[in-house]
Design a protein around this motif. Structure first.
Motif, PDB file in Angstrom:
ATOM      1  N   MET A 208       0.817  -1.205   0.000  1.00  0.00           N
ATOM      2  CA  MET A 208       0.000   0.000   0.000  1.00  0.00           C
ATOM      3  C   MET A 208       0.858   1.264   0.000  1.00  0.00           C
ATOM      4  O   MET A 208       0.455   2.293  -0.543  1.00  0.00           O
ATOM      5  N   SER A 209       2.046   1.186   0.557  1.00  0.00           N
ATOM      6  CA  SER A 209       2.954   2.335   0.490  1.00  0.00           C
ATOM      7  C   SER A 209       3.373   2.597  -0.950  1.00  0.00           C
ATOM      8  O   SER A 209       3.438   3.749  -1.402  1.00  0.00           O
ATOM      9  N   GLY A 212       0.392   4.016  -2.798  1.00  0.00           N
ATOM     10  CA  GLY A 212       0.215   5.410  -2.402  1.00  0.00           C
ATOM     11  C   GLY A 212       1.168   6.343  -3.121  1.00  0.00           C
ATOM     12  O   GLY A 212       0.787   7.460  -3.503  1.00  0.00           O
ATOM     13  N   TYR A 225      -0.008   5.718   3.618  1.00  0.00           N
ATOM     14  CA  TYR A 225      -0.686   4.491   4.041  1.00  0.00           C
ATOM     15  C   TYR A 225      -0.912   4.552   5.539  1.00  0.00           C
ATOM     16  O   TYR A 225       0.044   4.569   6.318  1.00  0.00           O
TER      17      TYR A 225
END
Length: 288
Positions: A208-209, A212, A225
């Motif tokens: 998710m980082s 993002g 995130y």
């Protein structure tokens, strides 16, 4: 050869019809819909339209007459029993009408200990088809990238993704790419007759980082995130009607069950899937 497509007015089914139309005569495509009133565009374009009710075998028997291949885009439901009945009705109608070929939609979350509420069905589907004499190919989709686009304004406001998956990765595919692959699966005998599952993903998966950072680049807004718990995620989206179901899916993601990758898309279509950055940039800027 007549190819019938269920859900032909839906997000995925309509794109399958479009992709087929670019490769075969419109007269060889049958659009199966739940309500002809919602199929005006298809009717005006000259497609043959047949109404079906997945829970009514009689309508399926009528709709599948003189069909050679069925592309089965399942209805949207979080009831395993309804989905199993739907599949059994489809198989019954195929047998009644001697429809020999099937392309079936599935999903990556099919592991036996996956907590996603629909995982039992996705495990059932390939085992059930293996017990038939059908020629079939299963399109096992990863997460659709498309909902990320309308989600971006909320993420900009939140300043971060909140999916409760920790450091695990997620794999995605766009509806357009999925539809192209499913159309090609129906048209390539070596795939249609393979009796195998094909995992449809982009070329890479994302933490998710990482996702993002791509969203930050596309939108020019900082999107990090900031994960919430599975329980909190379900509460946040409860008003939309499927918060708990989606929470159960991401609980599987936190176990590492939504990050699989394959080159099946390229094998089927003979080109690479659209990348996440290109997909988000193309669609986000179109909507600005």
């Amino acid at each position: 050869m007549k190819i019938a497509v269920t859900g032909a007015t839906g997000h995925l089914g309509s794109l399958v019809v479009k992709n087929l139309s670019e490769r075969i005569a419109k007269e060889d495509i049958i659009a199966l819909v739940h309500n002809k009133a919602h199929a005006k565009n298809l009717i005006d374009a000259g497609y043959e339209i047949r109404e079906i009710d997945f829970q009514n075998v009689a309508t399926l028997n009528s709709a599948l007459k003189k069909v050679d291949t069925l592309i089965y885009v399942a209805s949207k439901t979080y009831s395993v029993f309804d989905r199993v009945r739907e599949l059994e009705n489809v198989l019954s109608a195929m047998k009644e009408n001697h429809v020999a070929n099937l392309v079936a939609m599935s999903f990556i979350a099919d592991q036996e200990d996956n907590p996603f509420v629909m995982s039992p069905f996705y495990g059932y589907l390939p085992r059930r088809l293996a017990g038939t004499k059908l020629n079939y190919a299963i399109a096992k989709n990863s997460l659709y990238a498309d909902p990320l686009v309308p989600y971006l304004p909320e993420l900009i406001e939140r300043k971060g993704l909140i999916y409760p998956i920790g450091n695990q990765e997620l794999s995605f595919i766009s509806l357009e790419d999925s539809a192209e692959a499913m159309a090609m699966m129906a048209l390539k005998p070596e795939i249609l007759h393979s009796r195998k599952s094909y995992l449809l993903t982009q070329a890479r998966s994302y933490t998710m980082s990482e996702l993002g950072r791509i969203m930050t680049k596309v939108t020019d807004h900082e999107i990090g995130y900031h994960p919430v718990s599975v329980e909190e995620f379900g509460k946040i989206y409860a008003a939309e009607g499927d918060g708990q179901e989606l929470a159960s899916m991401y609980a599987g993601g936190a176990m590492g069950y939504l990050h699989g990758l394959s080159d099946d898309f390229a094998h089927i279509t003979e080109h690479e899937p659209e990348s996440m950055e290109h997909f988000l940039a193309r669609n986000y800027h179109q909507n600005q």
